[in-house]
Design a protein around this motif. Sequence first.
Motif, mmCIF file in Angstrom:
data_model
loop_
_atom_site.group_PDB
_atom_site.id
_atom_site.type_symbol
_atom_site.label_atom_id
_atom_site.label_comp_id
_atom_site.label_asym_id
_atom_site.label_seq_id
_atom_site.Cartn_x
_atom_site.Cartn_y
_atom_site.Cartn_z
ATOM 1 N N ASP A 200 -10.897 -18.120 -13.700
ATOM 2 C CA ASP A 200 -11.347 -19.303 -14.435
ATOM 3 C C ASP A 200 -12.360 -18.963 -15.517
ATOM 4 O O ASP A 200 -12.360 -19.578 -16.597
ATOM 5 N N ALA A 201 -13.219 -17.996 -15.252
ATOM 6 C CA ALA A 201 -14.228 -17.638 -16.253
ATOM 7 C C ALA A 201 -13.585 -17.062 -17.504
ATOM 8 O O ALA A 201 -13.968 -17.410 -18.639
ATOM 9 N N ALA A 204 -11.827 -19.877 -19.403
ATOM 10 C CA ALA A 204 -12.786 -20.697 -20.160
ATOM 11 C C ALA A 204 -13.206 -19.981 -21.433
ATOM 12 O O ALA A 204 -13.275 -20.593 -22.516
ATOM 13 N N GLU A 208 -12.507 -21.240 -25.310
ATOM 14 C CA GLU A 208 -13.607 -21.433 -26.262
ATOM 15 C C GLU A 208 -13.397 -20.599 -27.524
ATOM 16 O O GLU A 208 -13.685 -21.065 -28.630
ATOM 17 N N VAL A 230 -11.745 -27.248 -21.615
ATOM 18 C CA VAL A 230 -13.177 -26.971 -21.586
ATOM 19 C C VAL A 230 -13.920 -28.199 -22.085
ATOM 20 O O VAL A 230 -13.613 -28.721 -23.159
ATOM 21 N N SER A 232 -17.890 -29.534 -22.638
ATOM 22 C CA SER A 232 -19.324 -29.194 -22.661
ATOM 23 C C SER A 232 -19.587 -27.784 -22.146
ATOM 24 O O SER A 232 -20.516 -27.542 -21.366
ATOM 25 N N GLY A 233 -18.723 -26.853 -22.556
ATOM 26 C CA GLY A 233 -18.923 -25.461 -22.196
ATOM 27 C C GLY A 233 -18.477 -25.082 -20.806
ATOM 28 O O GLY A 233 -18.658 -23.932 -20.386
ATOM 29 N N ARG A 234 -17.886 -26.011 -20.071
ATOM 30 C CA ARG A 234 -17.440 -25.736 -18.703
ATOM 31 C C ARG A 234 -15.939 -25.934 -18.587
ATOM 32 O O ARG A 234 -15.391 -26.886 -19.150
ATOM 33 N N ARG A 236 -12.813 -27.298 -17.003
ATOM 34 C CA ARG A 236 -12.499 -28.404 -16.113
ATOM 35 C C ARG A 236 -11.013 -28.342 -15.797
ATOM 36 O O ARG A 236 -10.175 -28.410 -16.696
#
Length: 310
Positions: A200-201, A204, A208, A230, A232-234, A236
């Motif tokens: 997931d990292a 993401a 981005e 993504v 707000s930087g996370r 989802r």
Amino acid sequence: MKTPNLVVVGSLNMDLVVSSSRMPLVGETIEGEAIHYIPGGKGANQAVGCARLGANVAMVGAVGDDAFGAQLIDGLAEAGASTDRVARLTGVPTGTATILHTPEDNCIVIVPGANGQVTPDMVEASRDVIKAADALLVQLEVPLPAVERALRIAREAGVVTILNPAPAKPLPEAMLSLADWVTPNETEFAALGGGAAEDDASLAAAIERWEARYGNRLVVTLGSRGAATVESGRLRVAPAPKATPVDTTGAGDCLNAAFAFGLASGRSVEDALDFAVRAASLSVTRFGAQAGMPTLSEAEAAFAERSGDA
């Protein structure tokens, strides 16, 4: 919520599914077990998906002046989609996908037919309906110049543009930048240069990087896991509920249709994606891409149940 006005520019196919006990050897003739004629094409599937949910939807594309073309147009109309902008081309066959299905495997031969004859000028003739839409959905089963023209018309008119980049192929950067949303699966995302995500990292981070480069938003579909974006930087992930699949053919098309419907209805991105994933999960429990598209009441019921999932 409002009833959205949607336009789908894309393909219409008749899928010929031949079932047999095994694949024939080279030069061999064998007896098959069954044949099914199933309306398909990513464009038509997505148009039917939007119409079943209750959208006002116009299909822009082309079929041949043959029996398959008439059947596809009738099926769209029966679902509630407008077919006024589907051209009937003289002397050109309707697009087909012939699928030889065995218990172990399948192979597919696609003949684009009329889909391969969709031109920018044909899309231009539907400029009025594209400009009046709340959202435009496009895919890659018609020639890229036609897809790009549709995106450009919509972008100039301030219409939300959703590009489903399937089947996977390299795309010009200028064309990608015309889409407000791009919705690849993991394989398509890698083919577009997004890279393969190991976790997931890394997914993401890849999303981005993409969004910074192209200035649009990305939804990556994850099969039975659901779909990711993504916020707000996370990362989802909208999780898919457990389902017993019968036919996964139209799942991606259903997700795109429901996501477009949700956004154009005024839902938040989070709600639109949850709604889309649940609609797609419903669609795989039925046979046939178009026949499996859920109604709004069915999709809403599944969406309402999301808080009860394990």
